[in-house]
Design an enzyme around this catalytic site. Structure first.
Site, mmCIF file in Angstrom:
data_model
loop_
_atom_site.group_PDB
_atom_site.id
_atom_site.type_symbol
_atom_site.label_atom_id
_atom_site.label_comp_id
_atom_site.label_asym_id
_atom_site.label_seq_id
_atom_site.Cartn_x
_atom_site.Cartn_y
_atom_site.Cartn_z
ATOM 1 N N GLN A 132 3.452 -5.287 6.194
ATOM 2 C CA GLN A 132 3.183 -4.062 5.454
ATOM 3 C C GLN A 132 4.225 -3.893 4.361
ATOM 4 O O GLN A 132 5.418 -3.840 4.653
ATOM 5 C CB GLN A 132 3.256 -2.888 6.440
ATOM 6 C CG GLN A 132 3.118 -1.522 5.836
ATOM 7 C CD GLN A 132 3.770 -0.456 6.715
ATOM 8 O OE1 GLN A 132 4.964 -0.502 6.985
ATOM 9 N NE2 GLN A 132 2.984 0.489 7.175
ATOM 10 N N GLY A 133 3.812 -3.846 3.117
ATOM 11 C CA GLY A 133 4.752 -3.663 2.011
ATOM 12 C C GLY A 133 4.703 -2.238 1.492
ATOM 13 O O GLY A 133 4.043 -1.947 0.495
ATOM 14 N N TYR A 134 5.358 -1.341 2.188
ATOM 15 C CA TYR A 134 5.375 0.069 1.770
ATOM 16 C C TYR A 134 6.763 0.470 1.263
ATOM 17 O O TYR A 134 6.979 0.678 0.081
ATOM 18 C CB TYR A 134 4.985 0.988 2.934
ATOM 19 C CG TYR A 134 3.506 1.086 3.234
ATOM 20 C CD1 TYR A 134 2.579 0.209 2.674
ATOM 21 C CD2 TYR A 134 3.024 2.071 4.093
ATOM 22 C CE1 TYR A 134 1.230 0.312 2.975
ATOM 23 C CE2 TYR A 134 1.677 2.186 4.387
ATOM 24 C CZ TYR A 134 0.777 1.299 3.830
ATOM 25 O OH TYR A 134 -0.554 1.419 4.141
ATOM 26 N N SER A 135 7.720 0.575 2.189
ATOM 27 C CA SER A 135 9.038 1.105 1.816
ATOM 28 C C SER A 135 9.754 0.200 0.826
ATOM 29 O O SER A 135 9.561 -1.010 0.820
ATOM 30 C CB SER A 135 9.911 1.235 3.058
ATOM 31 O OG SER A 135 9.360 2.159 3.952
ATOM 32 N N SER A 167 8.627 -5.805 8.572
ATOM 33 C CA SER A 167 8.667 -6.599 9.797
ATOM 34 C C SER A 167 7.618 -7.691 9.680
ATOM 35 O O SER A 167 6.599 -7.509 9.020
ATOM 36 C CB SER A 167 8.436 -5.730 11.029
ATOM 37 O OG SER A 167 7.358 -4.871 10.824
ATOM 38 N N GLU A 250 -0.875 4.132 12.053
ATOM 39 C CA GLU A 250 0.410 3.586 12.492
ATOM 40 C C GLU A 250 1.069 4.518 13.499
ATOM 41 O O GLU A 250 1.602 4.097 14.510
ATOM 42 C CB GLU A 250 1.364 3.374 11.309
ATOM 43 C CG GLU A 250 2.720 2.831 11.785
ATOM 44 C CD GLU A 250 3.718 2.577 10.669
ATOM 45 O OE1 GLU A 250 3.718 3.337 9.686
ATOM 46 O OE2 GLU A 250 4.491 1.612 10.801
#
Lengths: 403, 360
Positions: A132-135, A167, A250
């Site tokens: 997951q590429g969010y933060s 992660s 999530e």
């Protein structure tokens, strides 16, 4: 209020029990929890088990058949029966990862037909791992301030920027990622949700060592990463809305009462087995008191989930009821870990020489990992904002920036 | 599986809520709390016609023959309005004891009178529920009772009192019996008084069929009903805190927009929300899952006692100085929560019992 099974559900429970009796020897020994704490590729045994569960409708059962699922209609009680029976038999249940819990529901809700066809089936079988590429380093709780940009170039976007807390990036085949596609648009309007392969040229991954001693997170750097425009999910500029529907999934993944009940059961055994001066710790009034306090909390959350299921079955939104689960559930797990550590006294801090120390989900690891979960997936403080603003209707804190 | 209220139970909830909202005001609470009137007769009449004292009583005696879950639903509404009426002893514990262990004659004499609200029965089981204090304890010698029962519930204005001797045998004591002296004591909750009962060779009629289980059973019911009432009181305190915070302005903003205030409210809401399920389940277990009733009652009351105390102090804090005044009347809910916490076993006692029940 009626907590007995109706005939249809009694029959279903019998069916699940028969499956378990016939297949329990095929179950892998490695737990989902250990994979979550230390992301690595799934063993073949784990993938075979997951495939079996999907085929039989004991995992991802409502995913339509055309996307590789079982195609069952939504029946929350059957999900519960599966969870109970597998839990009671001590068998691993469906894999939980960001692909299954977050990406798949998002694609089902917002994806194109081609995207659904291509990605859902291998994801739910555990064959494709997602990250997951969010933060970003400067965009944590204020996620919408993200700066990673995707500039238009003909039929492609060119991505530059970086992500953090990613992660599984080192083992993921694919990423779902929030980027800014309309730099001139307002903060919440300029974001798009992209999916693309992690082996695209220009992506660099640097592991991030955490307090648990495991490199379970990564930093991901994008330098002129070229991806086709067709990798947008849910329409250009709609990424914030799309991502929010995923964050909801999530939070459900980060805490559930079955997990807490499992820990409580282990602690009950620990209380009786651990001895001080020849007496089991369970004779200590102080530890009894601490245990029962947490038992009441676990019980309340377990029952709360049942109530939420019934509400959902009645077609009622639960609002506040759902919003509190991440905040309370993650804190509860953390307190359970702390109790287990304290019951063990000096032995509770050993890194070796105790029976469970070799396992990566032993109590000290969980205690640190669960603190991470209190922070991740929307910090406890952000959860309190959500509860008070959306649940209790209190006004937002005035924002400094223009939106 | 259906984890929620049935249509009928929701109707009970709704009718109690509406009746109580109509009939309980700050002034009416204050009148009882300050001792101006011993009982809000009009309110008691309303609640009687709604079926509060007859809810658990069998149809043959004029009751509705419903379960503890329905009673818990009503209790939550009583807590929500801090209703100044006797309840735990006369509407919950005494009818259950009589139905379980009363002789045909005792049931015939008492149950219809209780159901119609004409008579009330107090309960003196503090020693059994939470241990003897302050020289409390009743002994039976021959046909006579001796000693002192402390912290008796709903005895003021009652016609009789359910009382236990040291061996756990239950008796019905006529309040006017020779050798019985009743001294009423005020508590922090002015609407809920406790009494000391002094007995010196007093006559009391035994509930012949009562055994240890009878006592345990009615204690479970009382504990669950108290938990439900405290839950309702805490829910109301949170509602008021949120409402007040939205209205109150400081620094040119509603104070509800400050995270310092919002987070307090979020914490209260997050703690309270799962408590509803704990109460429903404990009551359901009491009605249908006998082997889980005692543990569920201990877990529910001990947990809700703690959560309600947290909400009581925090909701008061959110009200600022106004919360501390008598004007807002918030303290009536605060005190009801404090009162209930101490009745029939506080959280420490209940947790110790819960550990015992599980064989630790």
């Amino acid at each position: 209020m009626d907590l007995t099974d109706r005939a249809e559900h009694r029959a279903f429970r019998e069916e699940v029990r028969q499956f378990i009796a016939g297949h329990k020897d095929e179950a892998p020994e490695d737990t989902t929890q250990s994979y979550r704490m230390q992301p690595r590729r799934y063993s073949e045994a784990v993938r075979n088990w997951q495939r079996l569960l999907v085929e039989q409708g004991y995992a991802c059962r409502t995913i339509p058949k055309e996307y590789g699922g079982f195609g069952a209609s939504e029946d929350i009680l059957k999900n519960r029966i599966i969870a109970e029976e597998f839990f009671n038999a001590g068998l691993p249940q469906t894999l939980l990862n960001q692909g299954i819990s977050m990406l798949v529901p998002t694609l089902l809700e917002h994806g194109t037909e081609a995207q659904k066809q291509e990605w859902i089936a291998p994801t739910i079988r555990g064959d494709i791992f997602w990250c997951q590429g969010y933060s970003e380093p400067n965009s944590g709780s204020d996620l919408a301030s993200l700066q990673t940009r995707a500039d238009e170039d003909g039929e492609n976007f060119i991505i530059n920027g970086s992500k953090i807390w990613t992660s599984s990036a080192h083992i993921a085949k694919m990423i779902f990622c929030l980027v800014r596609t309309e730099p001139e648009a307002s903060k919440y309007q300029g974001i798009s949700y992209l999916i693309f392969p992690m082996d695209t040229p220009g992506i660099a991954i640097r592991p991030l060592q955490t307090m648990t001693g495991h490199p379970s997170f990564n930093e991901v750097f994008f330098t002129d990463v070229r991806v086709p425009k067709s990798c947008v999910v849910g329409g250009r500029g709609n990424g914030w809305k799309v991502a929010n529907s995923t964050l909801k999934h999530e939070r459900g993944m980060l805490s559930n009462a079955t997990q807490s009940q499992d820990r409580l059961n282990k602690i009950a055994r620990l209380l009786k087995e651990e001895r001080v001066d020849g007496e089991p710790v369970s004779k200590s009034p102080v530890f009894r008191d601490r245990f029962i306090r947490l038992q009441a909390r676990v019980q309340s959350m377990r029952l709360h989930e049942m109530r939420l299921m019934t509400r959902a079955g009645d077609g009622l939104g639960s609002g506040l009821g759902d919003m509190i689960c991440k905040l309370i559930g993650c804190e509860l797990n953390h307190q359970l870990d702390a109790l287990a550590i304290d019951i063990m006294g000096e032995a509770g801090i050993l890194y070796e020489g105790i029976p469970d120390a070799a396992r990566d989900d032993f109590w000290q690891q969980l205690y640190m990992y669960d603190l991470g979960l209190i922070i991740g997936g929307g910090t406890a403080q952000i959860q309190k904002n959500i509860i008070s603003e959306r649940g209790l209707g209190m006004p937002r804190e005035p924002r400094a920036e223009k939106e | 599986m259906y984890f929620g209220l049935s249509e009928e139970q929701r109707m009970i909830e709704d009718s109690f809520r509406k009746t109580l909202e109509r009939n309980v005001t700050l002034d009416s609470i204050r009148a009882v709390a300050t001792g101006c009137v011993p009982l809000d007769h009009a309110l008691w009449q309303e609640l009687t016609s709604l079926g509060l004292p007859s809810l658990l009583i069998g149809e043959e005696f004029g009751g509705a023959e419903l379960g503890l879950l329905e009673m818990a639903v009503a209790a939550e509404e009583l807590g929500r309005t801090a209703a100044p009426v006797p309840f735990i002893a006369t509407a919950v514990m005494a009818p259950l004891a009589l139905q379980l262990a009363g002789s045909p004659d005792q049931r015939e004499r008492w149950l219809p009178a209780l159901a119609s609200g004409r008579m009330r029965i107090g309960v003196a089981l503090a020693e059994q529920a939470a241990g003897a204090r302050r020289n409390g304890g009743i002994t039976a010698r021959g046909e006579k009772l001796y000693g002192k029962a402390n912290f008796t519930l709903d005895a003021g204005g009652a016609n009789a009192c359910l009382i236990a001797d040291a061996r756990g045998r239950l008796y019905l004591l006529d309040m006017t019996a020779a050798g019985a002296k009743i001294v009423e004591t005020r508590t922090i909750d002015g609407t809920r008084k406790l009494s000391e009962i002094h007995l010196d060779a007093a006559d009391a009629e035994p509930l012949e069929a009562a055994d240890n289980w009878t006592c345990e059973h009615i204690l479970n019911a009382g504990r669950i009903a108290l938990a439900a009432e405290s839950l309702g009181a805490a829910e109301e305190m949170l509602r008021r805190a949120v409402e007040y915070a939205k209205e109150r302005r400081q620094f040119d903003r509603s104070i509800a927009s400050f995270q310092a205030v919002k987070h307090l409210c979020a914490e209260m809401a997050a703690e309270l929300e799962p408590c509803q399920s704990l109460v429903w389940y404990a009551a359901y277990a009491f009605d249908h899952l006998k082997e889980e009733a005692a543990l569920s009652a201990c877990l529910a009351k001990s947990h809700i006692d703690e959560v309600a105390r947290f909400v009581a102090r925090t909701a008061t804090e959110v009200h600022g100085g106004m919360g501390y005044t008598d004007v807002m009347g918030l303290h009536f809910w605060f005190k009801r929560i404090g009162f209930n916490r101490a009745q029939l076993g506080g959280p420490e006692r209940l947790r110790a019992e819960a550990a015992e029940l599980q064989g630790f």
